[in-house]
Write a protein that holds these residues in place. Structure first.
Motif, PDB file in Angstrom:
ATOM      1  N   VAL A  17       0.844  -1.205   0.000  1.00  0.00           N
ATOM      2  CA  VAL A  17       0.000   0.000   0.000  1.00  0.00           C
ATOM      3  C   VAL A  17       0.878   1.254   0.000  1.00  0.00           C
ATOM      4  O   VAL A  17       0.619   2.209  -0.735  1.00  0.00           O
ATOM      5  CB  VAL A  17      -0.964  -0.006   1.205  1.00  0.00           C
ATOM      6  CG1 VAL A  17      -1.752   1.292   1.284  1.00  0.00           C
ATOM      7  CG2 VAL A  17      -1.922  -1.185   1.101  1.00  0.00           C
ATOM      8  N   LEU A  18       1.922   1.249   0.810  1.00  0.00           N
ATOM      9  CA  LEU A  18       2.841   2.390   0.842  1.00  0.00           C
ATOM     10  C   LEU A  18       3.511   2.567  -0.519  1.00  0.00           C
ATOM     11  O   LEU A  18       3.587   3.688  -1.047  1.00  0.00           O
ATOM     12  CB  LEU A  18       3.887   2.202   1.938  1.00  0.00           C
ATOM     13  CG  LEU A  18       5.002   3.246   1.986  1.00  0.00           C
ATOM     14  CD1 LEU A  18       4.438   4.640   2.210  1.00  0.00           C
ATOM     15  CD2 LEU A  18       6.012   2.888   3.072  1.00  0.00           C
ATOM     16  N   LYS A  19       3.973   1.487  -1.093  1.00  0.00           N
ATOM     17  CA  LYS A  19       4.640   1.557  -2.390  1.00  0.00           C
ATOM     18  C   LYS A  19       3.694   2.090  -3.468  1.00  0.00           C
ATOM     19  O   LYS A  19       4.081   2.954  -4.267  1.00  0.00           O
ATOM     20  CB  LYS A  19       5.150   0.170  -2.773  1.00  0.00           C
ATOM     21  CG  LYS A  19       6.015   0.148  -3.995  1.00  0.00           C
ATOM     22  CD  LYS A  19       6.539  -1.267  -4.187  1.00  0.00           C
ATOM     23  CE  LYS A  19       7.452  -1.374  -5.367  1.00  0.00           C
ATOM     24  NZ  LYS A  19       7.911  -2.758  -5.559  1.00  0.00           N
ATOM     25  N   ALA A  20       2.472   1.605  -3.487  1.00  0.00           N
ATOM     26  CA  ALA A  20       1.491   2.075  -4.470  1.00  0.00           C
ATOM     27  C   ALA A  20       1.196   3.565  -4.277  1.00  0.00           C
ATOM     28  O   ALA A  20       1.043   4.307  -5.252  1.00  0.00           O
ATOM     29  CB  ALA A  20       0.209   1.262  -4.366  1.00  0.00           C
ATOM     30  N   THR A  21       1.158   4.012  -3.036  1.00  0.00           N
ATOM     31  CA  THR A  21       0.908   5.428  -2.763  1.00  0.00           C
ATOM     32  C   THR A  21       2.095   6.274  -3.205  1.00  0.00           C
ATOM     33  O   THR A  21       1.915   7.375  -3.744  1.00  0.00           O
ATOM     34  CB  THR A  21       0.606   5.644  -1.266  1.00  0.00           C
ATOM     35  OG1 THR A  21      -0.486   4.793  -0.891  1.00  0.00           O
ATOM     36  CG2 THR A  21       0.210   7.084  -0.988  1.00  0.00           C
ATOM     37  N   LEU A  22       3.299   5.785  -2.994  1.00  0.00           N
ATOM     38  CA  LEU A  22       4.489   6.511  -3.458  1.00  0.00           C
ATOM     39  C   LEU A  22       4.491   6.624  -4.981  1.00  0.00           C
ATOM     40  O   LEU A  22       4.864   7.662  -5.541  1.00  0.00           O
ATOM     41  CB  LEU A  22       5.765   5.813  -2.982  1.00  0.00           C
ATOM     42  CG  LEU A  22       6.077   5.942  -1.499  1.00  0.00           C
ATOM     43  CD1 LEU A  22       7.211   5.003  -1.106  1.00  0.00           C
ATOM     44  CD2 LEU A  22       6.412   7.385  -1.140  1.00  0.00           C
ATOM     45  N   ILE A  23       4.061   5.575  -5.661  1.00  0.00           N
ATOM     46  CA  ILE A  23       3.971   5.613  -7.126  1.00  0.00           C
ATOM     47  C   ILE A  23       2.895   6.599  -7.557  1.00  0.00           C
ATOM     48  O   ILE A  23       3.069   7.360  -8.510  1.00  0.00           O
ATOM     49  CB  ILE A  23       3.723   4.196  -7.684  1.00  0.00           C
ATOM     50  CG1 ILE A  23       4.986   3.352  -7.495  1.00  0.00           C
ATOM     51  CG2 ILE A  23       3.295   4.244  -9.142  1.00  0.00           C
ATOM     52  CD1 ILE A  23       4.814   1.879  -7.805  1.00  0.00           C
ATOM     53  N   GLU A  24       1.793   6.612  -6.838  1.00  0.00           N
ATOM     54  CA  GLU A  24       0.716   7.569  -7.138  1.00  0.00           C
ATOM     55  C   GLU A  24       1.203   9.006  -6.937  1.00  0.00           C
ATOM     56  O   GLU A  24       0.906   9.894  -7.734  1.00  0.00           O
ATOM     57  CB  GLU A  24      -0.475   7.270  -6.229  1.00  0.00           C
ATOM     58  CG  GLU A  24      -1.699   8.107  -6.498  1.00  0.00           C
ATOM     59  CD  GLU A  24      -2.833   7.786  -5.541  1.00  0.00           C
ATOM     60  OE1 GLU A  24      -3.721   8.654  -5.412  1.00  0.00           O
ATOM     61  OE2 GLU A  24      -2.838   6.707  -4.923  1.00  0.00           O
ATOM     62  N   ALA A  25       1.971   9.227  -5.876  1.00  0.00           N
ATOM     63  CA  ALA A  25       2.499  10.566  -5.594  1.00  0.00           C
ATOM     64  C   ALA A  25       3.464  11.010  -6.685  1.00  0.00           C
ATOM     65  O   ALA A  25       3.551  12.207  -7.011  1.00  0.00           O
ATOM     66  CB  ALA A  25       3.187  10.573  -4.235  1.00  0.00           C
ATOM     67  N   ARG A  26       4.174  10.064  -7.261  1.00  0.00           N
ATOM     68  CA  ARG A  26       5.126  10.369  -8.334  1.00  0.00           C
ATOM     69  C   ARG A  26       4.429  11.018  -9.527  1.00  0.00           C
ATOM     70  O   ARG A  26       4.988  11.904 -10.182  1.00  0.00           O
ATOM     71  CB  ARG A  26       5.805   9.065  -8.762  1.00  0.00           C
ATOM     72  CG  ARG A  26       6.793   9.198  -9.855  1.00  0.00           C
ATOM     73  CD  ARG A  26       7.439   7.827 -10.104  1.00  0.00           C
ATOM     74  NE  ARG A  26       8.399   7.923 -11.167  1.00  0.00           N
ATOM     75  CZ  ARG A  26       8.263   7.351 -12.339  1.00  0.00           C
ATOM     76  NH1 ARG A  26       7.208   6.596 -12.589  1.00  0.00           N
ATOM     77  NH2 ARG A  26       9.191   7.476 -13.259  1.00  0.00           N
ATOM     78  N   LYS A  27       3.198  10.589  -9.783  1.00  0.00           N
ATOM     79  CA  LYS A  27       2.444  11.114 -10.924  1.00  0.00           C
ATOM     80  C   LYS A  27       2.111  12.596 -10.772  1.00  0.00           C
ATOM     81  O   LYS A  27       2.008  13.312 -11.756  1.00  0.00           O
ATOM     82  CB  LYS A  27       1.150  10.317 -11.116  1.00  0.00           C
ATOM     83  CG  LYS A  27       1.369   8.876 -11.505  1.00  0.00           C
ATOM     84  CD  LYS A  27       0.039   8.144 -11.564  1.00  0.00           C
ATOM     85  CE  LYS A  27       0.233   6.666 -11.794  1.00  0.00           C
ATOM     86  NZ  LYS A  27      -1.018   5.918 -11.734  1.00  0.00           N
ATOM     87  N   ILE A  28       1.909  13.060  -9.543  1.00  0.00           N
ATOM     88  CA  ILE A  28       1.504  14.451  -9.321  1.00  0.00           C
ATOM     89  C   ILE A  28       2.624  15.309  -8.744  1.00  0.00           C
ATOM     90  O   ILE A  28       2.413  16.462  -8.398  1.00  0.00           O
ATOM     91  CB  ILE A  28       0.262  14.509  -8.396  1.00  0.00           C
ATOM     92  CG1 ILE A  28       0.577  13.910  -7.029  1.00  0.00           C
ATOM     93  CG2 ILE A  28      -0.929  13.847  -9.048  1.00  0.00           C
ATOM     94  CD1 ILE A  28      -0.496  14.148  -5.998  1.00  0.00           C
ATOM     95  N   TRP A  29       3.815  14.750  -8.629  1.00  0.00           N
ATOM     96  CA  TRP A  29       4.946  15.434  -8.004  1.00  0.00           C
ATOM     97  C   TRP A  29       5.248  16.772  -8.680  1.00  0.00           C
ATOM     98  O   TRP A  29       5.355  17.803  -8.014  1.00  0.00           O
ATOM     99  CB  TRP A  29       6.169  14.529  -8.028  1.00  0.00           C
ATOM    100  CG  TRP A  29       7.369  15.120  -7.383  1.00  0.00           C
ATOM    101  CD1 TRP A  29       8.425  15.726  -8.014  1.00  0.00           C
ATOM    102  CD2 TRP A  29       7.655  15.190  -5.987  1.00  0.00           C
ATOM    103  NE1 TRP A  29       9.341  16.151  -7.103  1.00  0.00           N
ATOM    104  CE2 TRP A  29       8.890  15.832  -5.838  1.00  0.00           C
ATOM    105  CE3 TRP A  29       6.985  14.785  -4.847  1.00  0.00           C
ATOM    106  CZ2 TRP A  29       9.474  16.063  -4.597  1.00  0.00           C
ATOM    107  CZ3 TRP A  29       7.567  15.001  -3.611  1.00  0.00           C
ATOM    108  CH2 TRP A  29       8.789  15.637  -3.501  1.00  0.00           C
ATOM    109  N   GLY A  30       5.397  16.769  -9.989  1.00  0.00           N
ATOM    110  CA  GLY A  30       5.751  17.986 -10.717  1.00  0.00           C
ATOM    111  C   GLY A  30       4.716  19.082 -10.558  1.00  0.00           C
ATOM    112  O   GLY A  30       5.062  20.272 -10.448  1.00  0.00           O
TER     113      GLY A  30
END
Length: 130
Positions: free
Chosen positions: A20-33
């Protein structure tokens, strides 16, 4: 909101699963910029194949979680599969019916036998765990 989710998931007691943490980190990567600025690099790196595998596993886990919650709603068990004393007999009968139905749908004998032995709603002797 996503930062709060990462904070909660990273700070929660670890139970051997970080999906779950890993999936959330990947999701955050999409909106980081969008939130940090286009020139700011994302601090966590993922291989393309890892992104795909994580997404695939997340989808499977979501189905499993939904099935588990459906079982929980039908039978009425609580945390750690405990049931109320007043409903024990009925809940165990429902659990047995559910187990028989699931076992009937598993074509492989070896998988069916393992599922039967390790059924999550089997009554267990707590003396082995105390």
């Amino acid at each position: 909101m996503i930062i709060r989710r990462i904070f909660n998931q990273a700070g929660a007691p670890w139970e051997g699963e970080t999906q779950v943490l890993k999936a959330t980190l990947i999701e955050a990567r999409k909106i980081w910029g969008k939130h940090m600025g286009e020139g700011v690099p994302y601090p966590v790196g993922f291989e393309p194949e890892d992104l795909w595998r994580t997404k695939e596993l997340s989808a499977k886990l979501q189905v499993a979680d939904e099935n588990f919650e459906g079982c929980r709603g039908m039978i009425g068990f609580e945390t750690e599969t405990w049931v109320y004393n007043e409903h024990y007999e009925m809940d165990m009968a429902l659990a047995e019916l559910l187990k028989l139905r699931v076992l009937k749908e598993i074509p492989e004998e070896e998988v069916r036998a393992k599922t039967d032995v390790n059924w999550f709603l089997n009554d267990m002797d707590e003396k082995d765990y105390i």
